[in-house]
Design a protein around this motif. Structure first.
Motif, PDB file in Angstrom:
ATOM      1  N   UNK A 153      34.469  39.195  50.732  1.00  0.00           N
ATOM      2  CA  UNK A 153      34.738  40.254  49.763  1.00  0.00           C
ATOM      3  C   UNK A 153      33.576  41.230  49.747  1.00  0.00           C
ATOM      4  N   UNK A 154      33.818  42.369  49.147  1.00  0.00           N
ATOM      5  CA  UNK A 154      32.759  43.345  48.917  1.00  0.00           C
ATOM      6  C   UNK A 154      33.000  44.008  47.565  1.00  0.00           C
ATOM      7  N   UNK A 155      31.945  44.476  46.974  1.00  0.00           N
ATOM      8  CA  UNK A 155      32.036  45.212  45.711  1.00  0.00           C
ATOM      9  C   UNK A 155      32.021  46.697  46.045  1.00  0.00           C
ATOM     10  N   UNK A 189      40.660  42.069  44.286  1.00  0.00           N
ATOM     11  CA  UNK A 189      40.533  40.847  43.495  1.00  0.00           C
ATOM     12  C   UNK A 189      40.605  41.234  42.028  1.00  0.00           C
ATOM     13  N   UNK A 190      41.474  40.556  41.277  1.00  0.00           N
ATOM     14  CA  UNK A 190      41.597  40.805  39.840  1.00  0.00           C
ATOM     15  C   UNK A 190      41.216  39.538  39.081  1.00  0.00           C
ATOM     16  N   UNK A 191      40.832  39.732  37.836  1.00  0.00           N
ATOM     17  CA  UNK A 191      40.468  38.581  37.015  1.00  0.00           C
ATOM     18  C   UNK A 191      39.035  38.118  37.222  1.00  0.00           C
ATOM     19  N   UNK A 192      38.251  38.902  37.967  1.00  0.00           N
ATOM     20  CA  UNK A 192      36.844  38.582  38.207  1.00  0.00           C
ATOM     21  C   UNK A 192      36.031  39.836  37.924  1.00  0.00           C
ATOM     22  N   UNK A 193      35.033  39.715  37.090  1.00  0.00           N
ATOM     23  CA  UNK A 193      34.148  40.840  36.800  1.00  0.00           C
ATOM     24  C   UNK A 193      33.316  41.124  38.053  1.00  0.00           C
ATOM     25  N   UNK A 194      33.419  42.324  38.632  1.00  0.00           N
ATOM     26  CA  UNK A 194      32.666  42.621  39.856  1.00  0.00           C
ATOM     27  C   UNK A 194      31.163  42.405  39.706  1.00  0.00           C
ATOM     28  N   UNK A 197      30.476  38.718  40.330  1.00  0.00           N
ATOM     29  CA  UNK A 197      30.989  38.116  41.562  1.00  0.00           C
ATOM     30  C   UNK A 197      29.837  37.509  42.351  1.00  0.00           C
ATOM     31  N   UNK A 198      30.098  36.328  42.910  1.00  0.00           N
ATOM     32  CA  UNK A 198      29.069  35.639  43.696  1.00  0.00           C
ATOM     33  C   UNK A 198      29.711  35.011  44.931  1.00  0.00           C
TER      34      UNK A 198
END
Length: 135
Positions: free
Chosen positions: A60-62, A91-96, A99-100
């Motif tokens: 993933x990437x932010x 991606x939903x439901x995850x605070x960017x 994210x880790x």
């Protein structure tokens, strides 16, 4: 070349909560999202099938600098479907900001969200989303 499924048909299926892919009768591989040829062998003996809509998040990437109409930050990921191909989505439901690397390897389920059209892409359209599954 005749396509087994048009973009409009793909969008309609997403609106109905289905995730249409293609099964190759030549090599038995799956292609998702649908394309004109098999992702694995390039064959054209394809049939439209529904994929399960689950997979494993691989990377993933932010996004911090977003295109017109999008509000950063948000997460974009590559997911390996249970059927084999990889797909990209948000991606939903995850605070960017939280994210880790723990996201990598997590099971996700598919959904969709509307993305507003712009001068380049035209009308609004549905895109894939991935929600981490608990458990």
């Amino acid at each position: 070349m005749q396509y087994p499924i048009t973009f409009d048909q793909y969008q309609q299926s997403l609106e109905e909560g289905k995730f249409p892919g293609l099964h190759c009768n030549s090599c038995d591989a799956y292609t998702f999202p649908p394309q004109g040829v098999c992702q694995k062998c390039g064959g054209q003996d394809l049939e439209v099938v529904s994929v399960k809509g689950q997979g494993t998040l691989k990377t993933f990437t932010i996004i911090r600098v977003a295109p017109e109409g999008m509000t950063p930050p948000y997460l974009v990921a590559l997911v390996e479907l249970d059927e084999g191909p990889w797909a990209m989505g948000n991606v939903v439901g995850v605070n960017p900001e939280e994210a880790s690397m723990e996201l990598i390897g997590q099971r996700v389920s598919f959904g969709t969200q509307v993305v507003k059209g712009d001068v380049y892409s035209g009308d609004d359209r549905l895109v894939l989303t991935f929600t981490p599954m608990s458990g």
